[in-house]
Design an enzyme around this catalytic site. Sequence first.
Site, PDB file in Angstrom:
ATOM      1  N   VAL A  87     -67.234   2.303   5.612  1.00 47.78           N
ATOM      2  CA  VAL A  87     -67.079   3.382   6.582  1.00 47.78           C
ATOM      3  C   VAL A  87     -66.169   4.510   6.088  1.00 47.78           C
ATOM      4  O   VAL A  87     -66.180   5.607   6.650  1.00 47.78           O
ATOM      5  CB  VAL A  87     -66.558   2.815   7.917  1.00 47.78           C
ATOM      6  CG1 VAL A  87     -65.066   2.501   7.855  1.00 47.78           C
ATOM      7  CG2 VAL A  87     -66.861   3.744   9.083  1.00 47.78           C
ATOM      8  N   TYR A  88     -65.391   4.294   5.032  1.00 47.89           N
ATOM      9  CA  TYR A  88     -64.502   5.351   4.538  1.00 47.89           C
ATOM     10  C   TYR A  88     -65.335   6.516   4.005  1.00 47.89           C
ATOM     11  O   TYR A  88     -66.042   6.388   2.999  1.00 47.89           O
ATOM     12  CB  TYR A  88     -63.579   4.835   3.439  1.00 47.89           C
ATOM     13  CG  TYR A  88     -62.575   3.783   3.873  1.00 47.89           C
ATOM     14  CD1 TYR A  88     -62.261   3.576   5.217  1.00 47.89           C
ATOM     15  CD2 TYR A  88     -61.931   2.985   2.936  1.00 47.89           C
ATOM     16  CE1 TYR A  88     -61.343   2.614   5.610  1.00 47.89           C
ATOM     17  CE2 TYR A  88     -60.998   2.022   3.317  1.00 47.89           C
ATOM     18  CZ  TYR A  88     -60.719   1.837   4.657  1.00 47.89           C
ATOM     19  OH  TYR A  88     -59.806   0.882   5.037  1.00 47.89           O
ATOM     20  N   SER A  89     -65.224   7.637   4.690  1.00 49.24           N
ATOM     21  CA  SER A  89     -66.033   8.820   4.368  1.00 49.24           C
ATOM     22  C   SER A  89     -67.526   8.478   4.330  1.00 49.24           C
ATOM     23  O   SER A  89     -68.299   9.083   3.584  1.00 49.24           O
ATOM     24  CB  SER A  89     -65.593   9.462   3.043  1.00 49.24           C
ATOM     25  OG  SER A  89     -64.307  10.038   3.168  1.00 49.24           O
ATOM     26  N   ILE A  90     -67.900   7.503   5.132  1.00 42.71           N
ATOM     27  CA  ILE A  90     -69.305   7.068   5.266  1.00 42.71           C
ATOM     28  C   ILE A  90     -69.932   6.837   3.890  1.00 42.71           C
ATOM     29  O   ILE A  90     -70.955   7.419   3.518  1.00 42.71           O
ATOM     30  CB  ILE A  90     -70.132   8.073   6.099  1.00 42.71           C
ATOM     31  CG1 ILE A  90     -69.359   8.512   7.335  1.00 42.71           C
ATOM     32  CG2 ILE A  90     -71.470   7.454   6.504  1.00 42.71           C
ATOM     33  CD1 ILE A  90     -68.974   7.370   8.267  1.00 42.71           C
ATOM     34  N   ALA A 149     -63.904   0.483   1.911  1.00 42.65           N
ATOM     35  CA  ALA A 149     -64.746   0.048   3.030  1.00 42.65           C
ATOM     36  C   ALA A 149     -65.973   0.944   3.086  1.00 42.65           C
ATOM     37  O   ALA A 149     -65.916   2.120   2.693  1.00 42.65           O
ATOM     38  CB  ALA A 149     -63.975   0.126   4.350  1.00 42.65           C
TER      39      ALA A 149
END
Length: 327
Positions: free
Chosen positions: A60-63, A58
Amino acid sequence: MEFARLGNTGMQVSRICLGCMGFGDAERWLHKWVLNEEQSRPVIKHALELGINFFDTANVYSIGVSEAILGRALKDFARRDEIVIATKLHGRMREGPNGAGLSRKAILSEIDQSLKRLETDYVDLYQIHRWDYETPIEETMEALHDVVKAGKARYIGASSMFAWQFQRALHVAETHGWTRFVSMQNHLNLIYREEEREMLPLCRAEGIGVIPYSPLASGRLTRDWSAETTLRSETDQIARRKYDATADTDRQIVERVAEIAQRHGVPRVHIALAWLLQKQPVTAPIIGATRNQHLDDAVGAFAVRLTDEEVAYLEAPYLPHSIVGHQ
């Protein structure tokens, strides 16, 4: 490795999907147990060696770092046409207006950013990570349709919402002749089965492939109830909120998993996943592996066939849980 078509599509995916939330940068992410790139690459490579062709991440995972790690690894270790890459959008990527959500502006911007980080021209499955209460679903579905028609995604999917919301999205797409969702990534395991009430029957009726996350309840189904804590169990407040509310009945289910695992002579993970793999219309549980052994254990579940009596025994203690995972 076993393979199955994802829902009513012709695309075949491995029946184990490698979830990539555990790959990233602990300094940029709320989860402090994630692996850095050097630690992540051997796990991704081992997944490919086991025949896994399905990878879920995704933005958003660890931006964005998870996508970047996955993209570089797959470019080095795999042929693009042989793998299935899934990513998601909705979560906040930056402060200020338009930094999150499912508006047309956000979707058309975030798909390009994800493709750049993944180092690919397209993703196979582009998913909405949550329901956006501030954007009309018509706007979201039309924008996703345009992403598909532009060749930037092959299929679209959804995750973590109420059944009425998913049905509404399917209806809007069908009414306008837009691309429909082909998959649902939802929260489902032996100690959280609320999706069986409405979402799974809806997915069966609509030919939607189900790719559950947290199939092992963040590891709770794989160890004794009073086992030594892990870094994740100590620091993952999201997981703590998911599973601590109905502790007594959850404990009984964990104990029954252990009992049946002993009877079969296999690790507990085999039993928890074997239960999920026989649940229709589950296509591929998403395994958040952070060690090669996690993947070996997951693949071993294909050798286990639970009887109807064993399934009933595992399910019997369950009591309704509060809905979690839609936030």
